[in-house]
Design an enzyme around this catalytic site. Structure first.
Site, PDB file in Angstrom:
ATOM      1  CG  ASP A 242     -17.130  32.519  13.850  1.00  0.00           C
ATOM      2  OD1 ASP A 242     -17.733  31.336  13.616  1.00  0.00           O
ATOM      3  OD2 ASP A 242     -16.074  32.560  13.186  1.00  0.00           O
TER       4      ASP A 242
ATOM      5  CG  ASN B 299     -15.335  41.536  18.205  1.00  0.00           C
ATOM      6  OD1 ASN B 299     -14.451  42.041  17.363  1.00  0.00           O
ATOM      7  ND2 ASN B 299     -16.238  40.559  17.477  1.00  0.00           N
ATOM      8  CD  GLU B 300     -16.675  41.638  13.656  1.00  0.00           C
ATOM      9  OE1 GLU B 300     -17.470  40.978  13.283  1.00  0.00           O
ATOM     10  OE2 GLU B 300     -15.542  41.619  12.964  1.00  0.00           O
TER      11      GLU B 300
ATOM     12  CE1 TYR C 101     -11.384  37.594   9.017  1.00  0.00           C
ATOM     13  CE2 TYR C 101     -12.567  39.347  10.102  1.00  0.00           C
ATOM     14  CZ  TYR C 101     -12.001  38.104  10.056  1.00  0.00           C
ATOM     15  OH  TYR C 101     -11.437  37.967  11.620  1.00  0.00           O
TER      16      TYR C 101
ATOM     17  CD  GLU D 253     -11.939  39.616  14.534  1.00  0.00           C
ATOM     18  OE1 GLU D 253     -12.436  39.087  13.688  1.00  0.00           O
ATOM     19  OE2 GLU D 253     -12.527  39.701  15.704  1.00  0.00           O
TER      20      GLU D 253
HETATM   21  C1  BDP Z   1     -15.316  38.358  12.855  1.00  0.00           C
HETATM   22  C2  BDP Z   1     -15.547  38.116  14.185  1.00  0.00           C
HETATM   23  C3  BDP Z   1     -14.648  36.700  14.702  1.00  0.00           C
HETATM   24  C4  BDP Z   1     -15.072  35.874  13.694  1.00  0.00           C
HETATM   25  C5  BDP Z   1     -14.195  36.219  12.326  1.00  0.00           C
HETATM   26  C6  BDP Z   1     -14.426  35.156  11.245  1.00  0.00           C
HETATM   27  O1  BDP Z   1     -15.200  39.051  14.884  1.00  0.00           O
HETATM   28  O2  BDP Z   1     -15.336  36.507  15.943  1.00  0.00           O
HETATM   29  O3  BDP Z   1     -14.631  34.392  14.062  1.00  0.00           O
HETATM   30  O4  BDP Z   1     -15.097  37.200  12.000  1.00  0.00           O
HETATM   31  O5  BDP Z   1     -15.230  35.353  10.485  1.00  0.00           O
HETATM   32  O6  BDP Z   1     -16.224  38.994  12.260  1.00  0.00           O
HETATM   33  O7  BDP Z   1     -13.617  34.218  11.293  1.00  0.00           O
END
Ligand code: BDP
Length: 589
Positions: free
Chosen positions: A163, A405-406, A462, A499
């Protein structure tokens, strides 16, 4: 790998400036021994993408050629002459005067060539073919596809599995430097909080090594002969965010009447894990900060020293003490700035998009459980871990390595893929810093196959955005429950959120906090903060993202990812003031 440095034995020349440039069609081979026809001006360093208009230009897939000439003088040819690229994204093939110097794969780490054989006195022609494709053999990963539309010629498209916009080109400085023929190839230095230290100088050729250590006031505190050694400094000044004391190891190599010299800055500090917390110099340190990007208007991901200084200034303004180099190694200059300014860095290799069924911007439709049978990244992944640690091992600012990452860490084969990589990172690091793999929500405490490989569990969540949206009590409850389940599985490991964030359009307000409003971003952060403060094993919080940034177009993104606490031009949203209030002076016990 040493950073190019002007010393009493080394010259450094800058090849930055306006080069000739051309995008190449598939199969097109440009002249490498004469001027490229129909070239246009291009800034180096910079991402090329935003410097001219049009989708075909910005989203070109494949090769591009960069060219310039430079002059070499007779004294330069008497020395060992090196051409060094701080990065070229993602692959580079380099020619000098029509002869191939070599190729380099990987877009975010330096590489260099000795050019004494090929360079000549006077004008020299440098031609670099850069390829920007991401696929299942590159890091980061992407998908290269040929699409058919009725009545149109087949279209080659490259979709990143990640992303952020796939900015490419010669994105960091290009330099020429000289060393004597017998030279200091590398320096490794480790300083501990009790003042003890060890060093090792790697020499190419012959000669006697002498070292001197200077304290932050440039007073000599240690002197010795020999390529390796150890010692102890009394009343050592430690490197820490509030006072990032830097020492210098001044190395001299004498061979006949020639001498090489190089000064490596370093710090005395220890990183450890005790009682489920990351500790700096024996005391728990709470990581407050962000996942970032190298991203700005015009330059894209290209080197922007003014922006680096601005960003570090804003990190301090907001009360942060750390960031992660999501999702690739940042410039060497940024690492040096963080050493100097006391910013702790989680240093990440460019391993993002290692999932064939999922990406932040949607589902990819790959076969379930297929990632580790599909990707061909394992050897390249080893290379970037080796090269990153070789580049950054002496930086006191680096407090942890992130090897991905992920990734598809919930899929069969993940443990087998990552175990050798985490072992490698630990072996390569002379300072034995913690190692992590940053995981995503599909890798729940019950499904994650890599938790035991990590020293710290860094997880991205998230809740309240991609799920439970708008329902912050529900999101916080799910988050806390998941933390507790991870803690039950790995009771000895610190956990941090790598994050969490909510897309927020600067200037959009709502008295009742609703999605996309500045008020919702603040309420979201408040809800998360409450959870962090209630759990003793939470060792840090990195908000996603420091600033709004460019992404590939997608209906989930409104002119880029808007989860920034600052806008793309670095103006604070309301949440910046909230975080400044929370973080300034805050230290979790
Ligand atoms: C995570 C990713 C990151 C994205 C973020 C998002 O690690 O690179 O920009 O989500 O969705 O999955 O904003």
């Amino acid at each position: 790998m040493l950073y190019p440095q002007l010393t009493d034995s080394r010259m450094v020349f800058d090849l930055n400036g306006v080069w000739d440039f051309k995008l190449l069609d598939e199969g097109q081979c440009p002249a490498v021994d004469g001027p490229v026809q129909d070239a246009i001006p291009m800034a180096v360093p910079s991402a090329y993408n935003d410097l001219y208009e049009g989708r075909a230009f910005k989203e070109h897939v494949g090769d591009m050629v960069y060219q310039r000439s430079f002059s070499v003088s007779a004294p330069m040819l008497e020395k060992r002459l090196v051409l060094r690229f701080s990065s070229a994204t993602h692959q580079a093939t380099v020619y000098l005067n029509g002869k191939l110097l070599g190729k380099h794969k990987g877009g975010f780490l330096p590489f260099e060539f000795e050019i004494g054989q090929q360079a000549r006195r006077g004008e020299n022609l440098l031609t670099v073919i850069v390829n920007n494709i991401v696929d299942y053999s590159t890091l980061p990963c992407g998908r290269l596809v040929t699409e058919k539309y009725p009545g149109l010629a087949p279209m080659v498209r490259n979709y990143p599995n990640f992303d952020y916009f796939n900015y490419t080109g010669i994105m960091r400085p290009v330099k020429l430097y000289t060393t004597p023929r017998n030279y200091i190839r590398d320096i490794t230095v480790v300083g501990h909080m009790d003042g003890s230290f060890s060093y090792k100088v790697d020499v190419q050729g012959e000669g006697e090594v002498a070292v001197e250590m200077l304290d932050p006031d440039k007073k000599c505190v240690f002197k010795a002969q020999g390529a390796s050694g150890e010692g102890k400094i009394e009343n050592v000044r430690l490197w820490a965010p509030e006072n990032p004391a830097l020492y210098d190891l001044v190395v001299r190599l004498a061979s006949g009447d020639e001498q090489d010299s190089y000064t490596e800055p370093f710090g005395f500090r220890d990183i450890s894990i005790q009682n489920c917390r990351i500790c700096l110099n024996g005391k728990p340190v709470y990581l407050k900060g962000f996942g970032k990007h190298e991203d700005s208007y015009v330059n894209g991901r290209g080197f922007n020293e003014a922006l680096n200084v601005k960003d570090v200034g804003l990190l301090k303004w907001i009360g942060a003490n750390s960031f992660r180099t999501s999702h690739y190694p940042y410039s060497e200059e940024m690492m040096r700035l963080c050493d100097r300014e006391g910013i702790m860095v989680i240093d990440e290799v460019p391993a993002v998009g290692l999932h064939t069924a999922f990406t932040a911007t949607g589902m990819l439709g790959g076969e379930p459980n297929g990632t580790w049978r599909t990707l061909q990244t394992a050897q390249h992944h080893r290379d970037v871990i080796n090269d990153l640690i070789a580049r950054d091992k002496n930086h006191p600012c680096v407090v942890m390595w992130s090897v991905a990452n992920e990734p598809a860490s919930e899929e069969e084969g993940a443990r087998e893929y990552f175990e050798p990589l985490t072992v490698l990172a630990r072996q390569q690091d002379p300072q034995h810093r913690p190692v992590t793999i940053v995981t995503y929500e599909g890798s729940s405490p019950e499904k994650c196959k890599v938790a035991e490989l990590c020293d710290v569990l860094v997880i991205n969540r998230y809740r309240g955005w991609y799920d439970t949206e708008g329902n912050l009590p529900g999101a916080a409850a799910k988050l806390k429950d998941e933390f507790e389940r991870f803690h039950a599985r790995c009771p000895e490991k610190p956990i941090m959120l790598g994050e969490y964030g909510a897309d927020t359009i600067a200037g959009m307000h709502d008295a009742t906090p609703t999605l996309f409003s500045e008020e919702y971003q603040v309420a979201y952060l408040e809800a998360y903060s409450e959870v962090f403060d209630s759990l003793p094993y939470i060792t840090g919080e990195h908000v996603w993202n420091f600033a709004d940034f460019a992404t590939a177009e997608n209906i989930r993104r409104v002119q880029g990812n808007k989860k920034g606490i600052f806008t793309r031009d670095r103006r604070p949203k309301m949440a910046a003031h909230y975080l400044k209030g929370r973080w300034t002076g805050f230290e979790k016990e």
